[in-house]
Design a protein around this motif. Sequence first.
Motif, PDB file in Angstrom:
ATOM      1  N   HIS A  49       0.821  -1.209   0.000  1.00 48.47           N
ATOM      2  CA  HIS A  49       0.000   0.000   0.000  1.00 48.47           C
ATOM      3  C   HIS A  49       0.856   1.262   0.000  1.00 48.47           C
ATOM      4  O   HIS A  49       0.564   2.215  -0.730  1.00 48.47           O
ATOM      5  N   SER A  50       1.905   1.276   0.785  1.00 47.53           N
ATOM      6  CA  SER A  50       2.783   2.444   0.828  1.00 47.53           C
ATOM      7  C   SER A  50       3.462   2.674  -0.511  1.00 47.53           C
ATOM      8  O   SER A  50       3.581   3.806  -0.968  1.00 47.53           O
ATOM      9  N   THR A  51       3.904   1.593  -1.136  1.00 48.78           N
ATOM     10  CA  THR A  51       4.560   1.706  -2.433  1.00 48.78           C
ATOM     11  C   THR A  51       3.615   2.278  -3.473  1.00 48.78           C
ATOM     12  O   THR A  51       3.999   3.144  -4.261  1.00 48.78           O
ATOM     13  N   GLN A  52       2.369   1.823  -3.476  1.00 46.82           N
ATOM     14  CA  GLN A  52       1.384   2.354  -4.418  1.00 46.82           C
ATOM     15  C   GLN A  52       1.203   3.858  -4.229  1.00 46.82           C
ATOM     16  O   GLN A  52       1.093   4.600  -5.200  1.00 46.82           O
ATOM     17  N   ILE A  53       1.163   4.304  -3.003  1.00 46.68           N
ATOM     18  CA  ILE A  53       0.993   5.728  -2.724  1.00 46.68           C
ATOM     19  C   ILE A  53       2.225   6.506  -3.178  1.00 46.68           C
ATOM     20  O   ILE A  53       2.108   7.552  -3.816  1.00 46.68           O
ATOM     21  N   LEU A  54       3.402   5.999  -2.872  1.00 50.41           N
ATOM     22  CA  LEU A  54       4.625   6.718  -3.197  1.00 50.41           C
ATOM     23  C   LEU A  54       4.905   6.780  -4.694  1.00 50.41           C
ATOM     24  O   LEU A  54       5.412   7.785  -5.179  1.00 50.41           O
ATOM     25  N   TRP A  90       1.140   1.430   7.869  1.00 53.92           N
ATOM     26  CA  TRP A  90       2.022   0.945   8.929  1.00 53.92           C
ATOM     27  C   TRP A  90       1.462   1.319  10.296  1.00 53.92           C
ATOM     28  O   TRP A  90       1.535   0.532  11.235  1.00 53.92           O
ATOM     29  N   SER A 103       2.653   6.896  -6.952  1.00 50.66           N
ATOM     30  CA  SER A 103       1.577   7.627  -7.619  1.00 50.66           C
ATOM     31  C   SER A 103       1.990   9.047  -8.006  1.00 50.66           C
ATOM     32  O   SER A 103       1.289   9.705  -8.761  1.00 50.66           O
ATOM     33  N   ALA A 161       1.002  13.186   1.311  1.00 49.09           N
ATOM     34  CA  ALA A 161       1.435  11.926   0.707  1.00 49.09           C
ATOM     35  C   ALA A 161       2.228  11.096   1.709  1.00 49.09           C
ATOM     36  O   ALA A 161       2.051   9.876   1.796  1.00 49.09           O
ATOM     37  N   ILE A 162       3.076  11.750   2.485  1.00 47.45           N
ATOM     38  CA  ILE A 162       3.865  11.027   3.484  1.00 47.45           C
ATOM     39  C   ILE A 162       2.945  10.442   4.552  1.00 47.45           C
ATOM     40  O   ILE A 162       3.090   9.276   4.938  1.00 47.45           O
ATOM     41  N   SER A 184      -0.174   9.653   4.213  1.00 50.04           N
ATOM     42  CA  SER A 184      -0.913   8.544   3.590  1.00 50.04           C
ATOM     43  C   SER A 184      -0.047   7.297   3.467  1.00 50.04           C
ATOM     44  O   SER A 184      -0.534   6.183   3.644  1.00 50.04           O
ATOM     45  N   ALA A 185       1.231   7.481   3.173  1.00 48.71           N
ATOM     46  CA  ALA A 185       2.133   6.334   3.033  1.00 48.71           C
ATOM     47  C   ALA A 185       2.430   5.686   4.382  1.00 48.71           C
ATOM     48  O   ALA A 185       2.747   4.493   4.440  1.00 48.71           O
TER      49      ALA A 185
END
Length: 93
Positions: A57-62, A79, A64, A71-72, A74-75
């Motif tokens: 999920h974090s990778t998808q946000i980062l 966690w 994007s 953004a941070i 959300s990433a």
Amino acid sequence: MNDRQTRAAVALPLIWAELAMASWETIVHRTFLMMTGSCTVEEYQRMTVEKLLALSHSTQILVSGRTGPAAIASALRPWHGPATANAKRLRGS
């Protein structure tokens, strides 16, 4: 900075602090379970699955392309949520 970015910038230190404390607490509890031999197979699986999901999920946000505090924040949420839930569950609350 728009209102959403401002809120995220204010919330970001709180998210970091809560994540740090919850992670520390969870690590202590799980280490104790491992040292005493009472860590279940389900707990080991939970550790693995939750990390893989959060990373995904974090990778998808980062990737994007979003930037800034929102953004941070959300990433970090993938966690933060499981870490705080695990700390609460493991302390017996």
